[in-house]
Write an enzyme that holds these catalytic residues in place. Sequence first.
Site, PDB file in Angstrom:
ATOM      1  NE  ARG A  11      11.010  -5.656  -8.509  1.00  0.00           N
ATOM      2  CZ  ARG A  11       9.732  -5.651  -8.154  1.00  0.00           C
ATOM      3  NH1 ARG A  11       8.786  -5.633  -9.065  1.00  0.00           N
ATOM      4  NH2 ARG A  11       9.397  -5.658  -6.875  1.00  0.00           N
ATOM      5  CG  ASP A  68      12.501  -6.211  -5.288  1.00  0.00           C
ATOM      6  OD1 ASP A  68      12.989  -5.335  -6.014  1.00  0.00           O
ATOM      7  OD2 ASP A  68      11.292  -6.480  -5.273  1.00  0.00           O
ATOM      8  CG  HIS A 126       6.754   0.460  -2.337  1.00  0.00           C
ATOM      9  ND1 HIS A 126       7.527   0.901  -3.390  1.00  0.00           N
ATOM     10  CD2 HIS A 126       5.902  -0.452  -2.869  1.00  0.00           C
ATOM     11  CE1 HIS A 126       7.158   0.299  -4.496  1.00  0.00           C
ATOM     12  NE2 HIS A 126       6.164  -0.540  -4.203  1.00  0.00           N
ATOM     13  NE  ARG A 203      -6.893   2.799  -9.761  1.00  0.00           N
ATOM     14  CZ  ARG A 203      -6.212   2.576 -10.881  1.00  0.00           C
ATOM     15  NH1 ARG A 203      -5.798   3.587 -11.611  1.00  0.00           N
ATOM     16  NH2 ARG A 203      -5.956   1.330 -11.271  1.00  0.00           N
ATOM     17  CG  ASN A 253      -1.354   8.394  -7.896  1.00  0.00           C
ATOM     18  OD1 ASN A 253      -1.050   9.480  -8.353  1.00  0.00           O
ATOM     19  ND2 ASN A 253      -0.766   7.273  -8.279  1.00  0.00           N
ATOM     20  CD  GLU A 303      10.437  -0.407  -7.683  1.00  0.00           C
ATOM     21  OE1 GLU A 303      10.683  -1.466  -7.083  1.00  0.00           O
ATOM     22  OE2 GLU A 303       9.309  -0.122  -8.124  1.00  0.00           O
TER      23      GLU A 303
END
Length: 317
Positions: A11, A68, A126, A203, A253, A303
């Site tokens: 990447r 990217d 994203h 979270r 999530n 990815e």
Amino acid sequence: SIDEIQAIGHRAVHGGEEFAGSVIVTEKVIETMKNLIPLAPLHNPANIMGMEICQELMPNVPNVAVFDTAFHQTMPDYAYMYPLPYEQYSRNGVRKYGFHGTSHYYVSNEASKMLNKDNSKVIVCHLGNGSSICAVQDGKSVDTSMGLSPLEGLVMGTRSGDLDPAVLAYLMEKKEMSAEQLVNYLNKSSGLLGISGISSDLREIIEASTNGDEKALLAIDMKCNRIKKYICSYAGILGGVDAICFTAGIGENADLIREKVCTGLEFMGVSLDKNKNKVRNSDNREINTGDSKTKIFIIPTNEELVIAKDTYELTKA
């Protein structure tokens, strides 16, 4: 055994305008990436180090760089240019490049399959610690929220996202910061962490919000408001939307974030099924109601698969 490795995919974050696709790593590629370090000082040096170490340890194994920025090279000039004197672009390369390209490419492709149409209008959200949104028309990026660097756009874990440029000069004066210190401040001390004062991890912020923490609630509302603003603007650019896609750690999530983002978008034909939205699994899935004109998808990004496929295609001969 290391001898079993036939090719290596990397990447690579910033490819500038030089790379519109994945490439086999050569000395020229590495030199070009080094020249782009000022545009990605946190990422390109580490990416280059990985490539050079692999070349040293496995000199006969081909390396492939998957950028990217490559997917966003299809953006029209009026989308990627900044309203600065033109010489800033022509001489210094100041323009929007966009990031998370491999994710936006993968998710938009999956969305087209789910829609069963090629000429689709898709908005990919994203949403992770780093977050970006992309408008994808007929499989091509036409606009995206990140810019010259990954700092532009959405409210992120520790990144500020969009700001009035006058804020920068004001902060430099009030806090007696250098340009380098300011960029570090906006990249590492801002965003959800800066607003909540709790964490960059959503979270933990959501947990605090359930206990009535006002700054945690504010951080969540700011994040969702910015996401919604980009979705609406990209709907205008696309001239309609077939699907809104959520991906990455938060996108996949955090049902609370998806619900808050979709609430109020009914005028766009968006109707979220709250029960489907709360179901958790790792599959591509549709979470809109049956009568929703706009589809709402959760599509786990992959990815690594994009990098593996590009590496195979470039080295299989």
